[in-house]
Design a protein around this motif. Structure first.
Motif, short mmCIF file in Angstrom:
data_model
loop_
_atom_site.label_atom_id
_atom_site.label_comp_id
_atom_site.label_asym_id
_atom_site.label_seq_id
_atom_site.Cartn_x
_atom_site.Cartn_y
_atom_site.Cartn_z
N SER C 60 1.70 -7.06 11.71
CA SER C 60 1.50 -5.72 10.98
C SER C 60 1.24 -7.04 9.78
N THR C 61 1.97 -8.05 9.20
CA THR C 61 2.62 -8.92 7.92
C THR C 61 0.66 -9.15 8.29
N SER C 64 -2.32 -7.51 6.79
CA SER C 64 -2.04 -6.59 5.64
C SER C 64 -2.19 -7.82 4.67
N PHE C 198 -1.80 -5.82 -0.77
CA PHE C 198 -1.10 -5.75 0.45
C PHE C 198 0.00 -4.86 0.05
N ALA C 204 -2.60 3.97 3.34
CA ALA C 204 -2.59 3.35 4.91
C ALA C 204 -1.53 4.46 5.88
N SER C 208 -4.06 4.11 8.81
CA SER C 208 -3.59 3.30 9.90
C SER C 208 -3.77 3.40 11.30
N THR C 214 -0.53 -1.22 8.71
CA THR C 214 0.03 -2.69 8.16
C THR C 214 1.45 -2.66 7.38
#
Lengths: 291, 372, 266
Positions: C60-61, C64, C198, C204, C208, C214
């Motif tokens: 996820s990081t 993002s 971010f 999201a 998503s 994210t």
């Protein structure tokens, strides 16, 4: 060749002046139209075009108990948060305008850091603080003020306090920006004419800061109306805000109703902004504060 | 593109200035006429100044010559070639702006080298030409400085160097000395004259400062409300202003209302407040016509002993006010017909001091009197 | 005197109210306990280790970052070009285009999110990074436009005219004069665009799906089940990131001010 160039140059003089700038704006304008404005518009259209052209959805809205309750909660929350942010924010703004350079920068950093910390993280912080075994309850029990933990999380109170925390910078910055522009000579003049500090504040500073207060109130109130993440995380299931009701209806695939509610929220927001921009000074404050 | 080609070197410049012809140019902004039909022949190599109050259209005219504004009507030719359709960067005109417009992120050398770089001049030649032009404006060795490290006068010189380093044949200047103090302004005025003489190119200078215009220019075009009021040499304009605006904008004038009695020896004879005055006129005026006569305060004298010339205009008056201003005294005199005349007299210990209320006779030459 | 002390106490308390919740989250992220308790019984980096050891969190990081990077590129280019155009348009057209471009700043997030979701779902953009990039760019662009427009408003137009008179073409003028002078504010806009994307959650939540989760979206999902200190660790990291970017933006802004003072000098 030369005469042709001159002739064409003359013919296209006026229109040509704006062609190049429009070509520069066009990519973004088209992008925003395609991925933002048109999707929004087509969604909102569902409120009057499902299945055929009708105003029925809006007519129903007026007598819809759920909507009226949620709309009331939303307005009440926005009002409480705005007043709270004003009460908390004004002293900080005043301090910010009076402190020396170095100290003012430090205060500004403390105000701005949460500003750019995500709403999610700040909401999470309040979940940690207000939980049944959270810091506030632990502290209250430790000091002997209460015996059993209070129910703080998932209450309107939690929503209010977390939203004030999150929206506070929007109140502080415009007020501070106006206060900083007040001519120091004015204050010295008032003091020189024999006004004690309290009177100087009430009769000079406060009236002059009204445009900043108006801008701050507008920003916080408008942003409160559309708040979603914070009430969803720290609020109770019975204190639905308008945005949560909209999300719920989308999950239920009830698009016409969701579109209807969205239109109501959007209309309230735009109406407030248009009205406030007519107030003297507010427009300038908003312009300088956004820089 | 041949217009932007650079003359081979910077040696003894065999350049001649460009001639510029403005024919009937007009420019409106939001339907307000900023320039309302200007025609002007600018001769090769001359130093011409557009002089006028703010809003008279002088800067707009300059911007049209430079190519930043397009005329709504009329034509501009440089060396008999129309440039109206030519963008500014193809016109090969040097320009100095009011605030100098030096690029703050570039050094002095890069600022001056900027036009050369655009023309594809190689690095070594660029360095040499930059050094030469810095010598020309008397700032040798300043290459590595940034504009913010220079004084106003130095920035001005760098701007000048930058605008001539590529050997344009026409140099436009928009109030280039406006931001400087008086002394610096005067020394730079002299330097610009010298530069003009050295380079031999055409200078078009815009200013609202009449003294500056008179000191520096070969010719001055006085502008008012989007039109040219008068074009001429500084002497012409001062001695023979064509209308009341020019007479009052350039220097100071006494205006005397009169009625034409007749013409005599090429001069107009007019009755004015009980006196009979003579004046130079550009055109014939019919008897009975109401006119305004103008005379410069410093050309009016107290009628004195050696005052025996025939064509003297004379009027009896009473001194109403005396102001001492260092080099000269200024007297406000009230004439019998109700008109008032200002008189300026060089202050000197030899001159008998006068007092308010004193009855005097004023005299001045008919040749110093014009109909406006 | 007492009034002054009361006033000082007042604003200092508010500042504490602003800063403390964030500081406490940061402190908790170093807790050694397996649940949230304050003060922590001991300190350690176990929750950072938990974060770094989780492929889901890391994915996820990474997502993002990747989405935000694409958004920065798109928003900065589109936004800077548009700002250059806006500055040269007559006032009425400026207002019209400005209203469209800046409106995401005031339209409630939920309305934007479901509007985009409503259409993107039809084009199978839900659950894809592309959908997120397209949507986040709309939200990030206003920050680029406000930043760049502000510096263009402070830019002396005569500098561009000077460049043109010296023989630079319009493109040469932009590259050699305009761009160097507004560059710091372009970077500021880019940084804000990055943070906007971010940290973005509401869009999201809808876009998503299950394919493009994210970092904020994963935090949200986790918060619904348990408030475990891993989130505190992630939160702290995002706060540090935001602080670093904000600091960078501040320095760049000083540079921009420096440049503009340079232009108005003399």
């Amino acid at each position: 060749m030369a005469t042709v160039a001159i002739a064409s140059g003359r013919l296209s003089r006026a229109p040509l002046r704006h062609t190049a700038p429009i070509l520069l704006v066009a990519p973004l304008a088209l992008y925003m139209a395609a991925f933002y404005a048109l999707p929004l518009a087509s969604m909102l259209l569902r409120s009057i075009a499902d299945p055929t052209w009708t105003m029925e959805n809006y007519r129903r809205l007026a007598g819809d108990a759920v909507f009226l309750h949620v709309f009331g909660t939303t307005l009440r929350t926005a009002l409480i948060v705005t007043l709270g942010a004003l009460a908390f924010g004004y002293p900080v703004a005043l301090a910010l305008s009076r402190l020396r350079q170095g100290a003012a920068t430090l205060v500004l950093i403390i105000v701005l850091l949460p500003f750019w910390t995500s709403v999610l993280v700040r909401s999470y912080a309040w979940m940690v603080l207000l939980g049944r075994k959270g810091l506030v309850n632990e502290a209250l029990i430790a000091t002997g003020l209460i015996d059993a933990p209070l129910k703080l999380l998932n209450t309107p109170f939690a929503v209010h306090i977390a939203m004030i925390h999150i929206l506070l910078p929007y109140m502080i910055l415009p007020i501070a920006s106006v206060l900083r522009q007040i001519d120091g000579a004015l204050l010295r003049a008032a003091a020189g004419l024999g006004a004690p500090p309290r009177r100087v504040f009430l009769q000079v500073v406060l009236p002059l800061s009204i445009p900043g207060v108006a801008a701050g109130v507008l920003l916080v109130f408008v942003l409160s109306l559309g708040f979603y993440i914070t009430p969803a995380l720290v609020g109770g299931p019975r204190d639905l805000m308008l945005s949560m009701l909209i999300a719920q209806q989308v999950d239920l695939l009830n698009w016409p109703y969701a579109a209807c509610l969205s239109t109501a929220l959007l209309a309230a927001t735009l109406l407030l902004i248009l009205v406030s921009l007519r107030l003297p000074g507010v427009r300038d404050v908003l312009r300088t504060a956004t820089r | 593109m041949d217009g932007t080609a650079l003359p081979a070197t910077g040696q003894a410049q065999a350049l001649h200035g460009a001639s510029v012809v403005l024919s009937g140019i007009e420019k409106r902004f939001d339907n307000v006429g900023a320039v309302r039909g200007i025609s002007l022949d600018i001769l090769s190599g001359e130093f011409i100044t557009l002089l006028g109050p703010s809003g008279s259209g002088k800067t707009t005219t300059l911007m049209m010559i430079a190519g930043f504004e397009t005329p709504d009507a009329g034509d501009i030719t440089i060396d008999r070639r129309s440039v109206v359709a030519l963008p500014p960067y193809r016109r090969n005109i040097g320009m100095v702006f009011q605030n100098y417009a030096l690029f703050p992120h570039l050094t002095v050398a890069d600022n001056i080298g900027f036009p050369l770089k655009q023309r594809g001049v190689d690095r070594a030649t660029r360095a040499r030409l930059v050094a030469e032009s810095l010598d020309l404006v008397r700032l040798p060795g300043y290459q590595a400085r940034y504009p913010r490290q220079l004084s106003g006068g130095q920035q001005q010189r760098v701007a000048l160097a930058r605008s001539i380093v590529f050997h344009p044949r026409l140099l436009l200047m928009d109030e280039p000395l406006g931001a400087l103090d008086k002394q610096l302004r005067e020394s730079l005025q002299l330097e610009m004259r010298r530069l003009h003489a050295d380079l031999g190119i055409t200078f078009v200078y815009v200013t609202h400062d009449q003294e500056e215009a008179l000191t520096m220019s070969d010719r001055v075009a006085v502008m008012n409300e989007g039109l040219i009021a008068q074009v001429g040499t500084p002497e012409d304009l001062y001695d023979r202003p064509c209308d009341r605006f020019v007479a009052s904008f350039i220097g100071e004038s006494n205006f005397l209302p009169g009625v034409v009695r007749g013409n005599e020896d090429g001069m107009v004879v007019a009755d004015c407040g009980g006196a009979t005055l003579r004046a130079v006129a550009r055109i014939r005026h019919a008897p009975g016509e109401a006119v305004t006569l103008a005379a410069r305060p410093e050309r009016v004298h107290f009628a004195g002993v050696q005052d025996d010339r025939i064509r003297r205009n004379r009027m009896a008056a009473t001194i109403a006010e005396i102001v001492f201003a260092g080099e000269r005294r200024r007297y406000l005199c009230q004439c019998e017909g109700g008109v008032s005349i200002v008189l300026k007299e060089a202050s000197s210990a030899e001159i008998r001091p006068r007092v308010v209320g004193e009855r005097v006779e004023l005299a001045w030459s008919a040749a110093d009197t014009v109909i406006v | 005197m007492t009034g002054r002390i009361a006033f000082a106490l007042c604003w200092i308390l508010v500042l504490a109210f602003l800063a403390l919740p964030i500081l406490i989250v940061a402190a908790l992220s170093f807790s050694s306990a397996s649940y949230l308790t304050f003060p922590p019984p001991g300190f350690g980096v176990r929750w950072y280790r938990a974060y770094l050891g989780s492929s889901e969190w890391l994915a996820s990081t990474w997502l993002s970052f990747a989405v935000a990077a694409c958004v920065v590129v798109l928003a900065t280019i589109l936004g800077t070009l548009a700002s250059l155009g806006l500055a040269r348009l007559p006032r009425a057209m400026q207002a019209a285009f400005g209203a469209l471009i800046l409106s995401p700043l005031i339209v409630p997030g939920i309305v934007v999110a479901i509007g985009i979701y409503y259409v993107f779902a039809r084009y199978r953009l839900v659950g894809t990074p592309v959908g997120l990039v397209l949507a986040h760019t709309c939200l990030a662009v206003p920050f680029v436009v406000t930043s760049v427009s502000a510096s263009l408003a402070g830019l002396d137009r005569r500098l561009e005219q000077a460049a043109l008179s010296l023989g630079a073409t319009p493109w040469g003028t932009f590259r050699q004069v305009t761009l160097p002078l507004i560059r710091p504010s372009v970077f500021v806009g880019a940084l804000f665009a990055f943070i906007t994307s971010f940290d973005e959650l509401i869009v999201a939540l809808f876009l998503s799906g299950s394919g493009a989760i994210t970092l904020p979206r994963r935090m949200w999902d986790d918060l619904r089940f348990a408030i475990d200190p891993t989130i505190a660790a992630v939160s702290t990291l995002t706060i540090v990131l935001a602080a670093a970017l904000l600091g960078g933006a501040h320095i760049l802004r000083q540079q921009q001010i420096g440049r503009q003072i340079g232009t108005t000098d003399g």
